[in-house]
Scaffold this motif. Structure first.
Motif, PDB file in Angstrom:
ATOM      1  N   GLU A  19       0.816  -1.330   0.036  1.00 45.12           N
ATOM      2  CA  GLU A  19      -0.144  -0.053   0.068  1.00 45.12           C
ATOM      3  C   GLU A  19       1.119   1.316   0.056  1.00 45.12           C
ATOM      4  OE1 GLU A  19      -2.799  -0.391   3.406  1.00 45.12           O
ATOM      5  OE2 GLU A  19      -3.748  -2.081   2.128  1.00 45.12           O
ATOM      6  N   ALA A  20       1.970   1.269   0.777  1.00 47.59           N
ATOM      7  CA  ALA A  20       2.764   2.484   0.723  1.00 47.59           C
ATOM      8  C   ALA A  20       3.443   2.542  -0.476  1.00 47.59           C
ATOM      9  CB  ALA A  20       3.943   2.247   2.074  1.00 47.59           C
ATOM     10  N   VAL A  21       3.755   1.583  -1.231  1.00 48.62           N
ATOM     11  CA  VAL A  21       4.752   1.846  -2.452  1.00 48.62           C
ATOM     12  C   VAL A  21       3.434   2.253  -3.718  1.00 48.62           C
ATOM     13  CG1 VAL A  21       5.616   0.525  -4.408  1.00 48.62           C
ATOM     14  CG2 VAL A  21       6.339   0.294  -2.169  1.00 48.62           C
ATOM     15  N   GLN A  22       2.530   1.653  -3.445  1.00 49.26           N
ATOM     16  CA  GLN A  22       1.112   1.821  -4.385  1.00 49.26           C
ATOM     17  C   GLN A  22       0.845   3.486  -4.243  1.00 49.26           C
ATOM     18  OE1 GLN A  22      -0.093   0.023  -6.525  1.00 49.26           O
ATOM     19  NE2 GLN A  22      -1.627   1.708  -7.630  1.00 49.26           N
ATOM     20  N   ALA A  23       1.066   3.810  -3.048  1.00 52.02           N
ATOM     21  CA  ALA A  23       0.620   5.373  -2.772  1.00 52.02           C
ATOM     22  C   ALA A  23       1.794   6.338  -3.495  1.00 52.02           C
ATOM     23  CB  ALA A  23       0.701   6.001  -1.212  1.00 52.02           C
ATOM     24  N   ASP A  38       8.037  11.076   6.088  1.00 51.37           N
ATOM     25  CA  ASP A  38       7.261  10.140   7.193  1.00 51.37           C
ATOM     26  C   ASP A  38       8.285   9.381   7.696  1.00 51.37           C
ATOM     27  OD1 ASP A  38       4.709  11.109   6.160  1.00 51.37           O
ATOM     28  OD2 ASP A  38       4.003   9.525   5.257  1.00 51.37           O
ATOM     29  N   LEU A  39       9.143   8.836   7.014  1.00 47.92           N
ATOM     30  CA  LEU A  39      10.085   7.779   7.780  1.00 47.92           C
ATOM     31  C   LEU A  39      11.164   8.406   8.522  1.00 47.92           C
ATOM     32  CD1 LEU A  39      11.210   4.677   7.651  1.00 47.92           C
ATOM     33  CD2 LEU A  39      12.529   5.480   5.735  1.00 47.92           C
ATOM     34  N   THR A  40      11.423   9.889   8.198  1.00 43.99           N
ATOM     35  CA  THR A  40      12.045  10.699   8.955  1.00 43.99           C
ATOM     36  C   THR A  40      11.643  10.834  10.393  1.00 43.99           C
ATOM     37  OG1 THR A  40      13.124  11.745   7.054  1.00 43.99           O
ATOM     38  CG2 THR A  40      13.557  12.814   9.137  1.00 43.99           C
ATOM     39  N   LYS A  41      10.435  11.124  10.211  1.00 39.44           N
ATOM     40  CA  LYS A  41       9.396  11.757  11.560  1.00 39.44           C
ATOM     41  C   LYS A  41       9.443  10.174  12.440  1.00 39.44           C
ATOM     42  CE  LYS A  41       6.742  13.891  14.106  1.00 39.44           C
ATOM     43  NZ  LYS A  41       6.781  13.000  15.311  1.00 39.44           N
ATOM     44  N   THR A  42       8.971   9.001  11.662  1.00 40.91           N
ATOM     45  CA  THR A  42       9.017   7.767  12.475  1.00 40.91           C
ATOM     46  C   THR A  42      10.212   7.454  13.322  1.00 40.91           C
ATOM     47  OG1 THR A  42       7.434   6.985  10.896  1.00 40.91           O
ATOM     48  CG2 THR A  42       8.463   5.434  12.272  1.00 40.91           C
ATOM     49  N   LEU A  43      11.341   7.556  12.463  1.00 42.04           N
ATOM     50  CA  LEU A  43      12.721   7.466  12.880  1.00 42.04           C
ATOM     51  C   LEU A  43      13.287   8.102  14.001  1.00 42.04           C
ATOM     52  CD1 LEU A  43      14.392   6.102   9.630  1.00 42.04           C
ATOM     53  CD2 LEU A  43      13.704   4.493  11.632  1.00 42.04           C
ATOM     54  N   GLN A  44      13.012   9.543  13.928  1.00 44.66           N
ATOM     55  CA  GLN A  44      13.168  10.297  14.853  1.00 44.66           C
ATOM     56  C   GLN A  44      12.476   9.861  16.381  1.00 44.66           C
ATOM     57  OE1 GLN A  44      11.695  13.973  13.044  1.00 44.66           O
ATOM     58  NE2 GLN A  44      13.902  14.836  12.708  1.00 44.66           N
ATOM     59  N   ASP A  45      11.271   9.404  16.135  1.00 43.58           N
ATOM     60  CA  ASP A  45      10.640   9.189  17.334  1.00 43.58           C
ATOM     61  C   ASP A  45      11.140   7.710  17.859  1.00 43.58           C
ATOM     62  OD1 ASP A  45       8.913  11.342  17.275  1.00 43.58           O
ATOM     63  OD2 ASP A  45       7.282  10.387  16.340  1.00 43.58           O
ATOM     64  N   TYR A  46      11.523   6.989  16.988  1.00 46.33           N
ATOM     65  CA  TYR A  46      11.646   5.504  17.286  1.00 46.33           C
ATOM     66  C   TYR A  46      13.237   5.610  18.062  1.00 46.33           C
ATOM     67  CZ  TYR A  46      12.319   0.556  17.178  1.00 46.33           C
ATOM     68  OH  TYR A  46      12.496  -0.718  17.650  1.00 46.33           O
ATOM     69  N   THR A  47      14.360   6.290  17.391  1.00 40.93           N
ATOM     70  CA  THR A  47      15.700   6.406  17.659  1.00 40.93           C
ATOM     71  C   THR A  47      15.868   7.322  18.914  1.00 40.93           C
ATOM     72  OG1 THR A  47      16.245   7.712  16.090  1.00 40.93           O
ATOM     73  CG2 THR A  47      16.374   5.527  15.440  1.00 40.93           C
ATOM     74  N   GLY A  48      15.046   8.402  19.034  1.00 44.27           N
ATOM     75  CA  GLY A  48      15.311   9.322  19.717  1.00 44.27           C
ATOM     76  C   GLY A  48      16.533  10.546  19.398  1.00 44.27           C
ATOM     77  N   CYS A  49      16.704  10.369  18.214  1.00 45.25           N
ATOM     78  CA  CYS A  49      17.688  11.115  17.372  1.00 45.25           C
ATOM     79  C   CYS A  49      17.042  12.053  16.482  1.00 45.25           C
ATOM     80  CB  CYS A  49      18.758  10.155  16.546  1.00 45.25           C
ATOM     81  SG  CYS A  49      20.036  11.413  15.713  1.00 45.25           S
ATOM     82  N   GLU A  50      17.407  13.387  16.480  1.00 46.85           N
ATOM     83  CA  GLU A  50      16.706  14.288  15.942  1.00 46.85           C
ATOM     84  C   GLU A  50      17.173  14.392  14.329  1.00 46.85           C
ATOM     85  OE1 GLU A  50      16.340  19.040  16.508  1.00 46.85           O
ATOM     86  OE2 GLU A  50      17.035  18.095  18.360  1.00 46.85           O
ATOM     87  N   TYR A  51      18.623  14.380  14.164  1.00 51.42           N
ATOM     88  CA  TYR A  51      18.915  14.263  12.897  1.00 51.42           C
ATOM     89  C   TYR A  51      19.276  13.238  11.945  1.00 51.42           C
ATOM     90  CZ  TYR A  51      20.262  18.385  15.769  1.00 51.42           C
ATOM     91  OH  TYR A  51      20.028  19.248  16.606  1.00 51.42           O
ATOM     92  N   VAL A 237       8.768   1.448   1.432  1.00 50.17           N
ATOM     93  CA  VAL A 237       8.923  -0.185   1.826  1.00 50.17           C
ATOM     94  C   VAL A 237       9.345  -0.130   3.303  1.00 50.17           C
ATOM     95  CG1 VAL A 237      10.289  -2.260   1.672  1.00 50.17           C
ATOM     96  CG2 VAL A 237       9.560  -0.831  -0.395  1.00 50.17           C
ATOM     97  N   ALA A 238      10.342   0.971   3.544  1.00 45.45           N
ATOM     98  CA  ALA A 238      10.746   0.991   5.295  1.00 45.45           C
ATOM     99  C   ALA A 238       9.750   1.448   6.044  1.00 45.45           C
ATOM    100  CB  ALA A 238      12.033   1.858   5.180  1.00 45.45           C
ATOM    101  N   ASN A 239       8.915   2.436   5.635  1.00 46.91           N
ATOM    102  CA  ASN A 239       7.647   2.914   6.306  1.00 46.91           C
ATOM    103  C   ASN A 239       6.785   1.749   6.689  1.00 46.91           C
ATOM    104  OD1 ASN A 239       7.998   5.616   6.732  1.00 46.91           O
ATOM    105  ND2 ASN A 239       7.257   6.139   4.855  1.00 46.91           N
ATOM    106  N   GLY A 240       6.519   1.019   5.522  1.00 47.79           N
ATOM    107  CA  GLY A 240       5.795  -0.430   5.791  1.00 47.79           C
ATOM    108  C   GLY A 240       6.398  -1.331   6.913  1.00 47.79           C
ATOM    109  N   GLN A 241       7.736  -1.470   6.886  1.00 50.57           N
ATOM    110  CA  GLN A 241       8.231  -2.254   7.836  1.00 50.57           C
ATOM    111  C   GLN A 241       8.408  -1.815   9.167  1.00 50.57           C
ATOM    112  OE1 GLN A 241      11.302  -5.003   6.802  1.00 50.57           O
ATOM    113  NE2 GLN A 241       9.245  -5.274   5.902  1.00 50.57           N
TER     114      GLN A 241
END
Ligand code: PLP
Length: 364
Positions: A19-23, A38-51, A237-241
């Motif tokens: 679905e993410a690829v289709q979009a 989106d992935l950047t935002k998700t990873l900032q939250d997940y890793t606690g790293c801003e950059y 794909v990474a967002n889906g993961q």
């Protein structure tokens, strides 16, 4: 298709990714765009790293990190011999000199002592590598490096989701790299997450990865740079993961526990350990045995695909000239190490089957 019934690596893909690829395709935007955001935002939250930013793969991520650090030509970078080839070649291509260090026999990762022993006045950077989703005391290592004015490029290629004392692996170094290759904890096929310690480094990485400018579509280039961008399809794909990351991590822990339980008390079999403070995410299930070849053959006969561990870098044909003597732990891991699969598509009965084959091999 694989000839093995129990494969070393397998992908967990479902409608999340499609679905993410289709979009992406429907948006008609394939270069870095909304999915990357989106992935950047998700990873900032997940890793606690801003950059947070990206690279086409882990190897190029490490190369990008080294280029952005702008170290003096010919300076030394200390790197474990027991690692993947892709940790080392970026050092050489960046005009620097790899100096190999040994690793700790329990965690399989290099410790502060390993780095300290190889340190010289030409040492400009170190590259700790977190092996199989565990780590050594990366906090001590980075504190020591900081005191010594040595830069840290953290190879967290295998360590997505893992932490040390509550802080994400990959976020300890000046720049950290987590790979998104197909066999890693989460994947985009190819790709890498690049984490930077502060704004200044982040700016340098951004310029280096995007042709020496901050914004595409402008034609004044203020710095030297190349193209280390990814596509929005990879990010999709990474967002889906990432939508499944908690399930992926807990599944790996469940299988690790199952292996550990079912393989306990076999005299010739030993395991890697997670040091106190390390919240590992199992990347493989590595075992050490004096009968590596025979065990691999027995498992192969049972339809189970195993992999060896890394051939030490100081023994690689094109890297031998950088070797400075034996590194016994790295050599022993290569001689005795075998990786068992640990991925989502492995069923509980697959794990049982692998363990049963191992126990009968040892008559245990
Ligand atoms: C996979 C890996 C890399 C390279 O990552 P790619 O995305 O495959 O280029 C580097 N270091 C280690 C330890 C790895 O496992």
């Amino acid at each position: 298709m694989s000839k093995y019934e129990v494969r070393q690596v397998d992908l967990w893909l479902d409608q999340n990714e499609s679905e993410a690829v289709q979009a992406c395709l429907e948006r008609r935007w394939l270069t870095e765009g909304p999915a990357c955001k989106d992935l950047t935002k998700t990873l900032q939250d997940y890793t606690g790293c801003e950059y947070v930013t990206f690279a086409p793969n882990g190897t190029l991520g490490l190369f990008l990190a080294l280029l952005a650090l702008d170290l003096p030509q010919g300076a030394e970078v200390l790197v474990p011999s027991f690692t993947f080839y892709g940790s080392v070649t970026p050092i050489i291509f960046a005009g620097l000199k790899p100096v190999f260090v040994d690793v700790d026999p329990a965690s399989f990762s290099a410790t502060q002592e390993n780095f300290e022993q190889a340190r010289s006045d030409k040492t400009a950077a170190i590259m700790p590598v977190h092996m199989y989703g565990g780590c050594s005391n990366i906090e001590d290592i980075t504190n020591w490096a900081k005191e010594q004015n040595i830069r840290v490029v953290e190879d967290a290629a295998q360590a997505m989701g893992a932490k040390f004392q509550g802080k994400a692996l990959g976020s300890f170094g000046d720049v950290g790299v987590i790979s998104l290759f197909s066999d890693k904890v989460i994947t985009a096929g190819e790709g890498a997450i690049v984490l930077c310690r502060n704004t200044e480094l982040y700016e340098r990485v951004l310029l280096t990865r995007n042709q020496g400018r901050r914004h595409s579509g402008t034609f004044q280039h203020d710095a030297l740079g190349m193209n280390f961008r990814i596509t929005d399809i990879q990010a999709a794909v990474a967002n889906g993961q990432m939508g499944k990351i908690d399930a992926i991590v807990s599944d790996r822990h469940k299988k690790w526990a199952l292996y550990s339980e079912k393989l306990s008390n076999i005299k010739d079999l030993s395991f890697m350990t997670w040091i106190p403070g390390c919240q590992a995410v199992p990347f493989r299930f590595p075992v050490l045995t004096q009968q590596r070849q025979e065990l691999a053959a027995a498992l192969e006969k049972n339809g189970v695909e195993t992999r060896r561990m890394f051939m030490p870098m100081h023994q690689q044909p094109r890297l031998r000239s950088y070797a400075q003597g034996n590194l016994p732990v790295s050599e022993r891991l290569y001689d005795t190490g075998l990786c068992l699969p640990i991925h989502k598509n492995l069923s509980v009965s697959d794990v049982s089957r692998v363990c049963h084959a191992i126990r009968s091999f040892y008559g245990a």
